[in-house]
Write a protein that holds these residues in place. Structure first.
Motif, PDB file in Angstrom:
ATOM      1  N   ASN A  27       0.832  -1.205   0.000  1.00 26.39           N
ATOM      2  CA  ASN A  27       0.000   0.000   0.000  1.00 26.39           C
ATOM      3  C   ASN A  27       0.866   1.254   0.000  1.00 26.39           C
ATOM      4  O   ASN A  27       0.632   2.198  -0.755  1.00 26.39           O
ATOM      5  CB  ASN A  27      -0.915   0.029   1.232  1.00 26.39           C
ATOM      6  N   VAL A  28       1.884   1.209   0.842  1.00 23.06           N
ATOM      7  CA  VAL A  28       2.801   2.348   0.962  1.00 23.06           C
ATOM      8  C   VAL A  28       3.524   2.610  -0.345  1.00 23.06           C
ATOM      9  O   VAL A  28       3.715   3.761  -0.758  1.00 23.06           O
ATOM     10  CB  VAL A  28       3.820   2.084   2.098  1.00 23.06           C
ATOM     11  N   ALA A  29       3.942   1.526  -1.029  1.00 21.70           N
ATOM     12  CA  ALA A  29       4.797   1.655  -2.210  1.00 21.70           C
ATOM     13  C   ALA A  29       4.029   1.969  -3.484  1.00 21.70           C
ATOM     14  O   ALA A  29       4.632   2.108  -4.551  1.00 21.70           O
ATOM     15  CB  ALA A  29       5.605   0.373  -2.408  1.00 21.70           C
ATOM     16  N   ASN A  30       2.705   2.090  -3.411  1.00 25.24           N
ATOM     17  CA  ASN A  30       1.942   2.396  -4.619  1.00 25.24           C
ATOM     18  C   ASN A  30       2.409   3.702  -5.253  1.00 25.24           C
ATOM     19  O   ASN A  30       2.671   4.668  -4.552  1.00 25.24           O
ATOM     20  CB  ASN A  30       0.458   2.506  -4.280  1.00 25.24           C
ATOM     21  N   ARG A  31       2.571   3.720  -6.551  1.00 25.54           N
ATOM     22  CA  ARG A  31       3.047   4.836  -7.381  1.00 25.54           C
ATOM     23  C   ARG A  31       4.568   4.975  -7.345  1.00 25.54           C
ATOM     24  O   ARG A  31       5.118   5.889  -7.948  1.00 25.54           O
ATOM     25  CB  ARG A  31       2.436   6.190  -6.965  1.00 25.54           C
ATOM     26  N   GLY A  32       5.257   4.075  -6.623  1.00 24.03           N
ATOM     27  CA  GLY A  32       6.705   4.216  -6.517  1.00 24.03           C
ATOM     28  C   GLY A  32       7.441   2.905  -6.627  1.00 24.03           C
ATOM     29  O   GLY A  32       7.391   2.221  -7.657  1.00 24.03           O
ATOM     30  N   LEU A  33       8.091   2.511  -5.536  1.00 26.56           N
ATOM     31  CA  LEU A  33       9.032   1.385  -5.577  1.00 26.56           C
ATOM     32  C   LEU A  33       9.031   0.664  -4.240  1.00 26.56           C
ATOM     33  O   LEU A  33       8.903   1.296  -3.186  1.00 26.56           O
ATOM     34  CB  LEU A  33      10.421   1.943  -5.891  1.00 26.56           C
ATOM     35  N   ILE A  34       9.150  -0.660  -4.287  1.00 23.90           N
ATOM     36  CA  ILE A  34       9.279  -1.443  -3.062  1.00 23.90           C
ATOM     37  C   ILE A  34      10.527  -2.316  -3.156  1.00 23.90           C
ATOM     38  O   ILE A  34      10.788  -2.949  -4.190  1.00 23.90           O
ATOM     39  CB  ILE A  34       8.025  -2.306  -2.779  1.00 23.90           C
ATOM     40  N   GLU A  35      11.313  -2.317  -2.091  1.00 18.16           N
ATOM     41  CA  GLU A  35      12.526  -3.135  -2.032  1.00 18.16           C
ATOM     42  C   GLU A  35      12.285  -4.308  -1.099  1.00 18.16           C
ATOM     43  O   GLU A  35      11.861  -4.125   0.050  1.00 18.16           O
ATOM     44  CB  GLU A  35      13.702  -2.307  -1.515  1.00 18.16           C
ATOM     45  N   PHE A  36      12.556  -5.511  -1.585  1.00 18.57           N
ATOM     46  CA  PHE A  36      12.507  -6.715  -0.756  1.00 18.57           C
ATOM     47  C   PHE A  36      13.940  -7.126  -0.431  1.00 18.57           C
ATOM     48  O   PHE A  36      14.688  -7.557  -1.316  1.00 18.57           O
ATOM     49  CB  PHE A  36      11.785  -7.853  -1.474  1.00 18.57           C
ATOM     50  N   ILE A  37      14.324  -6.962   0.823  1.00 18.39           N
ATOM     51  CA  ILE A  37      15.657  -7.357   1.266  1.00 18.39           C
ATOM     52  C   ILE A  37      15.676  -8.869   1.464  1.00 18.39           C
ATOM     53  O   ILE A  37      14.804  -9.423   2.135  1.00 18.39           O
ATOM     54  CB  ILE A  37      16.021  -6.627   2.569  1.00 18.39           C
ATOM     55  N   GLU A  38      16.661  -9.527   0.873  1.00 22.97           N
ATOM     56  CA  GLU A  38      16.751 -11.004   0.922  1.00 22.97           C
ATOM     57  C   GLU A  38      15.388 -11.623   0.587  1.00 22.97           C
ATOM     58  O   GLU A  38      14.807 -12.381   1.350  1.00 22.97           O
ATOM     59  CB  GLU A  38      17.226 -11.461   2.308  1.00 22.97           C
ATOM     60  N   VAL A  39      14.900 -11.288  -0.607  1.00 21.05           N
ATOM     61  CA  VAL A  39      13.542 -11.642  -1.015  1.00 21.05           C
ATOM     62  C   VAL A  39      13.275 -13.143  -0.972  1.00 21.05           C
ATOM     63  O   VAL A  39      12.153 -13.576  -0.684  1.00 21.05           O
ATOM     64  CB  VAL A  39      13.250 -11.075  -2.428  1.00 21.05           C
ATOM     65  N   LEU A  40      14.296 -13.960  -1.215  1.00 17.91           N
ATOM     66  CA  LEU A  40      14.060 -15.410  -1.279  1.00 17.91           C
ATOM     67  C   LEU A  40      13.950 -16.051   0.101  1.00 17.91           C
ATOM     68  O   LEU A  40      13.726 -17.254   0.205  1.00 17.91           O
ATOM     69  CB  LEU A  40      15.162 -16.079  -2.105  1.00 17.91           C
ATOM     70  N   LYS A  41      14.097 -15.242   1.149  1.00 16.11           N
ATOM     71  CA  LYS A  41      13.858 -15.758   2.503  1.00 16.11           C
ATOM     72  C   LYS A  41      12.408 -15.557   2.926  1.00 16.11           C
ATOM     73  O   LYS A  41      12.033 -15.854   4.053  1.00 16.11           O
ATOM     74  CB  LYS A  41      14.798 -15.066   3.497  1.00 16.11           C
ATOM     75  N   LEU A  42      11.593 -15.050   2.005  1.00 18.27           N
ATOM     76  CA  LEU A  42      10.180 -14.842   2.306  1.00 18.27           C
ATOM     77  C   LEU A  42       9.480 -16.156   2.623  1.00 18.27           C
ATOM     78  O   LEU A  42       9.735 -17.178   1.979  1.00 18.27           O
ATOM     79  CB  LEU A  42       9.472 -14.206   1.111  1.00 18.27           C
ATOM     80  N   ASP A  43       8.579 -16.104   3.581  1.00 18.40           N
ATOM     81  CA  ASP A  43       7.730 -17.254   3.867  1.00 18.40           C
ATOM     82  C   ASP A  43       6.809 -17.493   2.671  1.00 18.40           C
ATOM     83  O   ASP A  43       6.416 -16.561   1.974  1.00 18.40           O
ATOM     84  CB  ASP A  43       6.911 -16.985   5.131  1.00 18.40           C
ATOM     85  N   VAL A  44       6.438 -18.754   2.422  1.00 11.17           N
ATOM     86  CA  VAL A  44       5.593 -19.089   1.275  1.00 11.17           C
ATOM     87  C   VAL A  44       4.276 -18.332   1.324  1.00 11.17           C
ATOM     88  O   VAL A  44       3.693 -17.992   0.283  1.00 11.17           O
ATOM     89  CB  VAL A  44       5.334 -20.612   1.218  1.00 11.17           C
ATOM     90  N   ALA A  45       3.795 -17.989   2.541  1.00  5.92           N
ATOM     91  CA  ALA A  45       2.531 -17.270   2.677  1.00  5.92           C
ATOM     92  C   ALA A  45       2.582 -15.913   1.979  1.00  5.92           C
ATOM     93  O   ALA A  45       1.571 -15.388   1.524  1.00  5.92           O
ATOM     94  CB  ALA A  45       2.198 -17.083   4.163  1.00  5.92           C
ATOM     95  N   PHE A  46       3.782 -15.338   1.897  1.00  5.03           N
ATOM     96  CA  PHE A  46       3.931 -14.044   1.249  1.00  5.03           C
ATOM     97  C   PHE A  46       4.025 -14.175  -0.269  1.00  5.03           C
ATOM     98  O   PHE A  46       3.899 -13.187  -0.990  1.00  5.03           O
ATOM     99  CB  PHE A  46       5.207 -13.349   1.753  1.00  5.03           C
ATOM    100  N   LEU A  47       4.289 -15.382  -0.727  1.00  4.01           N
ATOM    101  CA  LEU A  47       4.574 -15.597  -2.135  1.00  4.01           C
ATOM    102  C   LEU A  47       3.398 -15.192  -3.019  1.00  4.01           C
ATOM    103  O   LEU A  47       3.575 -14.574  -4.072  1.00  4.01           O
ATOM    104  CB  LEU A  47       4.931 -17.071  -2.363  1.00  4.01           C
ATOM    105  N   TYR A  48       2.187 -15.515  -2.586  1.00  3.52           N
ATOM    106  CA  TYR A  48       1.011 -15.219  -3.409  1.00  3.52           C
ATOM    107  C   TYR A  48       0.798 -13.715  -3.551  1.00  3.52           C
ATOM    108  O   TYR A  48       0.406 -13.231  -4.620  1.00  3.52           O
ATOM    109  CB  TYR A  48      -0.218 -15.893  -2.797  1.00  3.52           C
ATOM    110  N   ASP A  49       1.052 -12.987  -2.467  1.00  2.00           N
ATOM    111  CA  ASP A  49       0.940 -11.529  -2.550  1.00  2.00           C
ATOM    112  C   ASP A  49       1.964 -10.969  -3.527  1.00  2.00           C
ATOM    113  O   ASP A  49       1.665 -10.073  -4.317  1.00  2.00           O
ATOM    114  CB  ASP A  49       1.172 -10.899  -1.165  1.00  2.00           C
ATOM    115  N   LEU A  50       3.170 -11.525  -3.473  1.00  2.00           N
ATOM    116  CA  LEU A  50       4.246 -11.043  -4.340  1.00  2.00           C
ATOM    117  C   LEU A  50       3.940 -11.350  -5.806  1.00  2.00           C
ATOM    118  O   LEU A  50       4.124 -10.497  -6.688  1.00  2.00           O
ATOM    119  CB  LEU A  50       5.568 -11.696  -3.932  1.00  2.00           C
ATOM    120  N   LEU A  51       3.421 -12.562  -6.076  1.00  2.00           N
ATOM    121  CA  LEU A  51       3.113 -12.954  -7.450  1.00  2.00           C
ATOM    122  C   LEU A  51       1.980 -12.114  -8.014  1.00  2.00           C
ATOM    123  O   LEU A  51       2.030 -11.651  -9.162  1.00  2.00           O
ATOM    124  CB  LEU A  51       2.746 -14.444  -7.508  1.00  2.00           C
TER     125      LEU A  51
END
Length: 683
Positions: A288-312
Motif C-alpha cells: 500500500n505504501v509503495a503504490n506509485r513508486g518502488l518497493i525493495e525486498f531485502i533477501e527476497v528469497l527468505k520470504l515465507d511461502v505465505a507471502f509468495l502469493y501476494d508477491l506474485l
C-alpha cells in the motif's frame, strides 16, 4: 565571532516559499485535467518514472569498450557527491536499465519481479538505495511530478486523503474513460516523445466507498462527486512512507502477510460497525505504501511461502488482496535482492516455480577491473577521511589487486598468468591481445566476479591496520597485506581450506608485483637527473644516427672520428628487451620518429617516447646505483656524501610519487634489501 542569529538568517534566505507552494500544490479535478493535457507525463507508471529518472542524468561512453558500452551518470550518485557511487559494473547496470526501458514500454518486464543477484557486498543494496533516493528527488522536480486526491469532509472536517495516493484519473467511470482519453491525447500525434495518457486500474476500497457514498448523495451526478475531491501534488518519501516501501523478512513465527497488504483497525470497528468497512482498515502495508513508486525486498528469497502469493499477484496482475476486501490495483516497481546460496535454493525448490517464472534476474558481481576496485577504497580512505595518517602509494592498490585476483578465474590460455589477465582487464596492453581477445576471456569465465573476496573484508582490514599501527605516521602495503592474511584464518565466508590456501598464494603473488612496482619507482627516482638523462640520450642518438647512416662519430674528448659505440647502444636497448636481431629495426624506428618530428617543426624530446625514456632511466640507474651505495642503508652505515645522494632520491620520491618522509625511508630500505640479497647471490 559569528552569532547564531546571522546563521539562522542565512538559512532562512535560502528557503524558497515558491518551491514549497509548488510542491504542496492543491487544486480541483478540472485544474488537474488541464495539467494532464499540458504535461501528460504526470500520469506515468512507476516503471516509466523510474526509467525517465535514470535517463534524466544523461550518459557517457565507456573508454576501451569494443561493444560501445555506455555509463549512466545516475549510478555515479552526482547528487550526493558520489557517496553511493557504483564503481565498475557497467554491463550489469546497462542490463538493469534495459529492463527499466522494457517495463516502461510495457513489453512485459513490468509484470516481473526484478531480482538483483550476487555475492555479499557486491552493491545490490546500494543500487536499491540509489533508486529509492533517486525516486524521492525526482518526485520533487517538475519533470517527476505526480498527483493524488482526497475527499472533502463536512464543514470543519479534514480532507480524507487516498491512503494509497492513487492516480486521480481513477475517478473517471470506465464507461467514460475512452472519451476523456481522446480529449487528453488530442495533441498527441503518435510521434515524438510526448507521453500517451492511459488509465489503468480502479479506485482503492476506501476511495470506492467514498465515491459510492457521494454518488448516492448527489443522485448519481458524477460531476458533483468529483467537485467533492481535492487534487494535490505528491512528494515520495521513504521516511514518511509515501510511495517507497521496504520489506525485510523476520522470524517465521512473527511474519504476517498483513505487513504487505494492511490490516483491520479494531479500534475503529466500534465506530463504523463492520470489519469490512474500509474506514476501519489501515492501508499501511508495504505494498500500500509503495503504490506509485518502488518497493525493495531485502533477501527476497527468505520470504515465507505465505507471502509468495501476494508477491506474485503484485508483480503479474498488479493487484493485492487486503483482508476482507476485493483485489486492489497497485502500481509499483518490485526490486528484490539475494545471494547465491538463497538463489540455489530457489532453483531447487519446485514450490517456487511460479516465482522463478516471474523473475528477471540481473547478476551484480564483484568488480573485476582493478582501477574501479581502487576507487571503492579511495572513497573511504583518503586525506579527508583518514586524518593524521598518511597512506603510502600503492597501499590501497595492492589490497584491491589481491581482492580482484581472488575473483578471477584461471585463464584457459596456458601462456597467460592470472596477474596478466588482471592487467588486461584493467586496460593494459600485452603483445598478441586485442579487445576481441579480452572480451573472449570475459565470456569464457561465466561466473567471474560471483565469488572471491568482498570489498567489505578489505575495508575491515584496512581499518584494522590503521588502528594496529597507530604509532606509524604512514600506512604501507605490508601492513595491509599482513592484516589480510591473518584474517583469513577466521574468515567465515571461505568454504574450505583449499580456497583459503589459494588466497594466501595470491598474497604472495601480489607481494611480488609490489616489489616490481617499487623497484621501478626507486630506479626512476635515482635516474631522475634530467641533465644526466639528457646527456645520455644525446649520446645514444648521435651513435644511432651514425650507425643508421653508416657514418663515424666524433669523440668529444679526443676530437677523433670513431665507429658508433655498439656497446653503449646495446646497454640501453637491452634494458627494454630489444633482441640483437631487432636492434636495426628499433634504431631505424627512432630515427624515423625524430625525422617525422623535424618535418612538423618539432624538436625531439626523449620524454615523448615512453620506451626510450624507460630504457634511458634503467641504464642511468645501473650506472648510478653503485655510486649512491643504496645497499649501505641495510647496514645503517652511511657516509655523508652517500647520505646527501640518498636524501636527493628520497626527496624525489616525496615530490614525484606521493610518499612522505617515513614511507619514503621504508621503501628505500626495502628496495635496498632486495639489491643486497641480489649482490650476495651474485657473489
Amino acid at each position: 565571532m559569528v552569532h547564531s542569529d546571522s546563521i539562522l538568517d542565512r538559512i532562512s534566505q535560502r528557503q524558497n516559499p515558491e518551491v514549497y507552494r509548488q510542491e504542496h500544490w492543491q487544486g480541483s479535478f478540472q485544474e488537474y485535467l488541464d495539467i494532464v493535457r499540458e504535461k501528460p507525463y504526470v500520469t506515468r507508471t512507476g516503471w516509466q518514472r523510474l526509467y525517465d529518472l535514470v535517463l534524466s542524468y544523461g550518459t557517457y561512453p565507456v573508454e576501451g569498450s569494443k561493444e560501445g558500452r555506455i555509463r549512466y551518470k545516475f549510478f555515479d550518485d552526482p547528487e550526493n557527491d558520489g557517496r553511493d557511487a557504483i564503481f565498475g559494473l557497467t554491463k550489469p547496470l546497462m542490463e538493469l536499465v534495459n529492463v527499466f526501458q522494457s517495463a516502461a514500454k510495457k513489453y512485459g518486464s513490468e509484470r516481473r519481479v526484478l531480482l538483483l543477484h550476487g555475492p555479499v557486498g557486491s552493491s545490490k543494496s546500494t543500487i536499491a538505495r540509489l533508486l529509492k533516493r533517486g525516486v524521492e528527488r525526482y518526485s520533487e522536480t517538475d519533470e517527476g511530478a505526480l498527483y493524488s486526491f482526497g475527499w472533502k469532509g463536512e464543514e470543519g472536517e479534514d480532507i480524507t486523503w487516498c491512503p494509497m495516493r492513487e492516480e486521480p484519473l481513477h475517478l473517471i467511470p470506465n464507461s467514460d474513460r475512452g472519451e476523456l482519453l481522446e480529449y487528453l491525447n488530442a495533441e498527441n500525434d503518435g510521434e515524438g516523445d510526448r507521453h500517451t495518457v492511459e488509465i489503468n486500474g480502479d479506485l482503492c476500497p476506501l476511495c470506492r466507498f467514498m465515491f459510492n457514498q457521494r454518488l448516492e448523495k448527489y443522485d448519481g451526478d458524477w460531476t458533483r462527486v468529483v467537485k467533492d475531491t481535492t487534487i494535490r501534488r505528491v512528494i515520495l518519501s521513504e521516511q514518511d512512507r509515501i510511495g517507497i516501501g521496504t520489506f525485510q523478512p523476520k522470524d517465521e513465527k512473527n511474519q504476517d502477510s498483513t505487513e504487505l497488504t494492511g490490516d483491520i483497525n479494531y479500534r475503529k470497528i466500534a465506530e463504523f460497525g463492520s470489519e469490512s468497512d474500509p474506514r476501519a482498515f489501515n492501508f499501511d502495508g508495504e505494498f500500500n505504501v509503495a503504490n506509485r513508486g518502488l518497493i525493495e525486498f531485502i533477501e527476497v528469497l527468505k520470504l515465507d511461502v505465505a507471502f509468495l502469493y501476494d508477491l506474485l499477484g503484485a508483480s503479474q496482475e498488479h493487484k493485492i488482496k487486503p483482508k476482507k476486501f476485493a483485489q486492489t490495483d497497485i502500481d509499483t516497481v518490485i526490486i528484490g535482492h539475494t545471494n547465491e546460496p538463497e538463489y540455489r535454493k530457489l532453483q531447487s525448490n519446485e514450490f517456487m516455480e511460479a516465482l522463478r517464472d516471474r523473475t528477471v534476474k540481473i547478476d551484480i558481481p564483484y568488480v573485476t577491473k582493478l582501477s574501479e576496485e581502487i576507487r571503492i577504497y579511495e572513497k573511504d580512505y583518503n586525506t579527508k577521511r583518514v586524518r593524521g595518517k598518511h597512506i603510502a602509494p600503492h597501499t590501497l592498490e595492492i589490497a584491491a589487486m589481491w581482492a580482484v585476483l581472488s575473483r578471477l578465474e584461471e585463464p584457459k590460455n596456458a601462456g597467460l598468468t592470472l596477474m596478466q589477465k588482471l592487467k588486461l582487464y584493467n586496460g593494459k596492453s600485452l603483445p598478441g591481445f586485442t579487445l576481441d581477445n579480452i572480451e573472449h576471456l570475459r565470456n569464457e569465465a561465466k561466473s567471474e566476479g560471483l565469488h572471491g573476496i568482498s570489498p567489505r573484508y578489505v575495508q575491515d582490514k584496512v581499518s584494522n591496520a590503521l588502528v594496529a599501527n597507530g604509532t606509524a605516521t604512514s600506512l604501507n602495503p605490508f601492513m595491509i597485506l599482513n592484516e589480510l592474511e591473518s584474517g583469513l584464518k577466521h574468515h567465515s565466508l571461505i568454504p574450505n581450506d583449499e580456497i583459503r590456501e589459494n588466497y594466501r598464494h595470491l598474497i604472495a603473488v601480489v607481494k611480488e608485483e609490489y616489489t616490481d612496482i617499487v623497484k621501478n619507482e626507486v630506479q626512476r627516482a635515482i635516474a631522475a637527473d634530467e641533465e644526466s638523462l639528457g646527456r645520455l640520450c644525446s649520446n645514444y642518438i648521435d651513435n644511432v644516427k651514425a650507425y643508421t647512416q653508416k657514418e663515424t662519430v666524433k669523440n668529444k674528448f679526443t676530437g677523433q672520428s670513431e665507429e658508433p659505440d655498439e656497446r653503449l647502444m646495446r646497454s640501453i636497448e637491452e634494458r627494454i628487451d630489444i633482441p640483437d636481431t631487432r636492434k636495426d629495426d628499433f634504431r631505424r624506428e627512432i630515427m624515423n620518429y625524430i625525422g617525422a618530428l623535424s618535418l612538423d617543426g618539432k624538436q625531439f624530446d626523449y620524454k615523448t617516447n615512453e620506451r626510450l625514456q624507460k630504457a634511458l632511466e634503467l641504464k642511468l640507474f645501473e650506472d648510478q646505483k653503485d655510486t649512491i651505495k643504496l645497499t649501505s642503508l641495510v647496514s645503517n652505515v652511511v657516509d655523508a656524501d652517500t647520505q646527501v645522494k640518498i636524501d636527493i632520491v628520497k626527496g624525489r620520491l616525496i615530490r614525484d610519487f606521493g610518499y612522505n618522509e617515513e614511507s619514503a625511508t621504508d621503501v628505500l630500505q626495502y628496495v635496498a634489501s632486495i639489491f643486497a640479497r641480489g649482490d650476495a647471490k651474485s657473489e
